[in-house]
Design a protein around this motif. Structure first.
Motif, PDB file in Angstrom:
ATOM      1  N   LYS A  93      22.738 -22.243  45.017  1.00  0.00           N
ATOM      2  CA  LYS A  93      22.227 -23.491  45.029  1.00  0.00           C
ATOM      3  C   LYS A  93      20.904 -23.432  44.223  1.00  0.00           C
ATOM      4  CE  LYS A  93      22.161 -26.045  48.813  1.00  0.00           C
ATOM      5  NZ  LYS A  93      21.464 -26.756  50.046  1.00  0.00           N
ATOM      6  N   ILE A  94      20.687 -24.131  43.274  1.00  0.00           N
ATOM      7  CA  ILE A  94      19.626 -24.213  42.286  1.00  0.00           C
ATOM      8  C   ILE A  94      18.736 -25.533  43.003  1.00  0.00           C
ATOM      9  CG2 ILE A  94      18.647 -24.870  39.932  1.00  0.00           C
ATOM     10  CD1 ILE A  94      19.832 -21.768  40.467  1.00  0.00           C
ATOM     11  N   LEU A  95      17.485 -25.226  43.352  1.00  0.00           N
ATOM     12  CA  LEU A  95      16.498 -26.162  43.405  1.00  0.00           C
ATOM     13  C   LEU A  95      15.396 -26.330  42.458  1.00  0.00           C
ATOM     14  CD1 LEU A  95      16.705 -25.284  47.171  1.00  0.00           C
ATOM     15  CD2 LEU A  95      17.070 -27.547  46.635  1.00  0.00           C
ATOM     16  N   PHE A  96      15.604 -27.099  41.674  1.00  0.00           N
ATOM     17  CA  PHE A  96      14.581 -27.093  40.393  1.00  0.00           C
ATOM     18  C   PHE A  96      13.630 -28.184  40.299  1.00  0.00           C
ATOM     19  CE2 PHE A  96      13.444 -27.657  35.958  1.00  0.00           C
ATOM     20  CZ  PHE A  96      13.657 -26.452  35.172  1.00  0.00           C
ATOM     21  N   GLY A  97      12.370 -28.011  40.085  1.00  0.00           N
ATOM     22  CA  GLY A  97      11.394 -28.872  39.932  1.00  0.00           C
ATOM     23  C   GLY A  97      10.120 -28.802  40.726  1.00  0.00           C
ATOM     24  N   LYS A  98       9.229 -29.425  40.449  1.00  0.00           N
ATOM     25  CA  LYS A  98       7.867 -29.618  41.146  1.00  0.00           C
ATOM     26  C   LYS A  98       7.868 -29.620  42.607  1.00  0.00           C
ATOM     27  CE  LYS A  98       5.118 -31.964  37.826  1.00  0.00           C
ATOM     28  NZ  LYS A  98       4.464 -33.026  37.245  1.00  0.00           N
ATOM     29  N   GLN A 101       9.382 -27.625  44.872  1.00  0.00           N
ATOM     30  CA  GLN A 101      10.811 -27.459  45.624  1.00  0.00           C
ATOM     31  C   GLN A 101      10.377 -26.157  46.779  1.00  0.00           C
ATOM     32  OE1 GLN A 101      13.348 -28.883  45.516  1.00  0.00           O
ATOM     33  NE2 GLN A 101      13.887 -29.567  43.360  1.00  0.00           N
ATOM     34  N   GLU A 158       9.361 -26.117  31.798  1.00  0.00           N
ATOM     35  CA  GLU A 158      10.672 -26.315  32.350  1.00  0.00           C
ATOM     36  C   GLU A 158      12.011 -26.076  31.749  1.00  0.00           C
ATOM     37  OE1 GLU A 158      11.175 -30.499  33.922  1.00  0.00           O
ATOM     38  OE2 GLU A 158      10.563 -31.357  31.536  1.00  0.00           O
ATOM     39  N   LEU A 184      14.742 -23.285  32.494  1.00  0.00           N
ATOM     40  CA  LEU A 184      16.546 -23.602  32.674  1.00  0.00           C
ATOM     41  C   LEU A 184      17.131 -23.202  31.555  1.00  0.00           C
ATOM     42  CD1 LEU A 184      18.293 -25.492  34.018  1.00  0.00           C
ATOM     43  CD2 LEU A 184      17.865 -27.263  32.268  1.00  0.00           C
TER      44      LEU A 184
END
Lengths: 388, 388
Positions: free
Chosen positions: B11-16, B18, B243, B247
């Protein structure tokens, strides 16, 4: 990009003869199985017999539900829910195209739900982690349903098509054997091609910023489709073309090109309204509506349509405005779809302006639909009129 | 394509921001945690404090193992295994780059194994489904380790680097926050860029047929890297560039572009031999060796190198042979890597011809290595000599 979560645990078994892995994959989920399929083409091509023999080898108890419709119906979903409850089944094996798999997902989510499953399909209730596990054997390239949590269901009592998405109904495994897709007839092969491209468009025309990788992957899929489909429609039993199209279809709608962006989906919403009123093939409807949608979009935001033209249709940018490039891009798309035999007018399906109002009405799940260029009711009416 | 199985449930949790989801993700796996990290940069940037505060909020018991080396060592792996066994820990949280995550995977696989974990790393034994679950907070773009089952470990007693791959050590979740990567210094940012591109090359130069989609997705990642990296090296705190690179790194080595093809990996094998003899940065070694490997390949099979040149470096094919295009492609690659500041010679790291034989020896895990163009010992010796 926007913050996002990506979690796609569907196991893909890709290639010749993968059906023989059913006996390895299923036992983890139980012995009592609902076997779901469509109009019976799986019997003609011998797939039904192969599946049954696999299931018997591991001593499963099988209840069958065949005849799932091309635009799967709420009544069929309810039938499936009853069968699982009455027979205490553990697992759904969906053998078919997007309709069969979508139907399996709604059944899976409906079984543990106390109320009407239509609540889940329309978003009034959520699918739970107790949803019945699903496995699939996909028989057509295009839907993407074999590796996502999407399900589109039609309620014929109200002429309404609705959809839900939940990771709780993601297939646990999906078998993708290109040889199985040899039997897909020309028209369905064309519709699948159109559908794959439209899935990319809906994510490509997103309302977010800074997603160059997602866009380039979308373009990679589009270019691969454009290279492969014209060869495939003239050689339906070619393994190499079928395998490429099958992978195209899966990767076009498994979350990959939608990472961190807000997709549009207006074309799909309008098509769903059309095929909820007239039972026409989804890909056929999309082929008609998408270019008109793109023209509407290009009128105010031509830049991304222009980018599509340059990067996917190899248009030369020199000396042209975005608006000119966008017009050429749409022309290229039309030319490509016509060249493989896709329909161009709703009147090809006998739809005339008498039902424009009802279809417009059904499209408007909110005051505006779509994201890249939000559409008002008036915009949708215009797109539908242009599509006649 | 070859038949393949693809199953990537990370499971990828991506972003500011997280990292604040650690408290939601971890409880499913237990309360007793091994916190694994590297040289302490996570303390400097405040990440350590954030992670500890998250872990305390959910009342976990934490045992720490810091100081994991840039080329992680078998001794550290064994230390981690002992800590987990002695303290009966349930979960490994790896906070760092590829080295920390690779180390976590070897620890995870070693805990339930009765023998020496080196057996697993060298492929003599298999990781089991009882491997300790892992979660990661990645601090650098490039490795891909956050979404795959690969692990590279160095045994300094024998100057050997070895690697294994197992779905049993796939991270259960990975947190990818581009802001965390702001602190990656220029040299490591360059090495990460090189590594991402090399991961694509190793899969792009495959020994299979009919993989146009996989190749086009590889090209999409390469083009995105080539667009973004030059801007990033001049603006290390730019969120949008960070970012995109983060990715890029994840999708370059999560199985996507390797679907249905037999990859090469010779460049990585040679680099692993180099950095097992001299403790140099992996991405630095790759930047030096890859162009020489590509020249060797182009001598007998120029067509794919030519394709890379046309599709990724926009070379004009008109009037040129594949061999000419391949030479220009390699020149373009060199020019690009030099432009962002990557090293070009092993002598930049003080390596001279005295150790060519040992490095050649260590590269040869079999009589021939690589797949697209299999390399003999003599070939590897030549590539290493050219790299000096």
């Amino acid at each position: 990009m926007e913050n996002f979560e990506f979690h796609n645990p569907t196991k893909i078994l890709f290639g010749k003869g993968q059906v023989s892995n059913l006996k390895k994959e299923i036992p983890a989920y139980g012995k009592r199985i609902l076997l779901l399929y469509g109009g019976g083409s799986i019997k003609k091509i011998g797939l039904y017999d192969k599946v049954i023999s696999e299931l018997k080898e591991i001593g499963t108890h099988i209840i069958e539900l065949g005849g799932v419709e091309p635009n799967p119906r709420l009544t069929t979903v309810n039938q499936g829910i009853s069968l699982i409850r009455e027979n205490q089944l553990d697992f759904i094996l969906a053998v078919g195209g997007g309709s069969v798999i979508d139907c399996a997902k709604a059944i899976a989510a409906g079984v543990p739900y106390d109320g009407d499953v239509w609540d889940i399909v329309t978003g009034k209730a959520k699918a739970s982690s107790n949803s019945v596990p699903i496995g699939t054997v996909i028989t057509i390239a295009g839907t993407g349903s074999e590796m996502n949590g999407n399900s589109v269901i039609t309620n014929w009592e109200t002429n309404t098509k609705a959809f839900f998405n939940s990771n709780h109904v993601l297939p646990r495994f999906s078998i993708l054997d290109p040889e199985i897709t040899f039997s897909v007839p020309l028209d369905q092969t064309i519709y699948g091609t159109v559908d794959i491209m439209a899935h990319i468009f809906e994510q490509y025309f997103h309302a977010s910023s800074n997603a160059p990788l997602q866009e380039k992957i979308g373009e990679a899929i589009l270019r691969t489709v454009i290279e492969t489909a014209p060869k495939l429609v003239n050689d339906l039993n070619n393994y190499e073309y079928r395998e490429v199209m099958l992978l195209n279809g899966t990767l076009a709608l498994n979350g990959l090109t939608g990472m961190g962006v807000s997709p549009d989906w207006a074309t799909h919403l309008i098509e769903h309204a059309v095929s909820a009123v007239h039972d026409i093939p989804h890909g056929g409807g999309i082929a008609i509506i998408a270019p008109h949608w793109m023209e509407h979009v290009a009128a105010t935001r031509p830049e991304k349509v222009a980018q599509l033209g340059v990067r996917v249709f190899d248009l030369d940018r020199t000396g042209k405005t975005d608006a000119q490039l966008a017009a050429e891009a749409i022309q290229s798309l039309r030319k490509f779809w016509t060249s493989i035999g896709a329909p161009t007018k709703l009147s090809d399906y006998g739809i005339d302006d008498k039902e424009i109002e009802l279809m417009t009405e059904r499209s408007m799940l909110a005051d505006q639909i779509g994201n890249y260029v939000p559409l008002t009711k008036e915009d949708v009416r215009k797109i539908l009129r242009n599509s006649l």
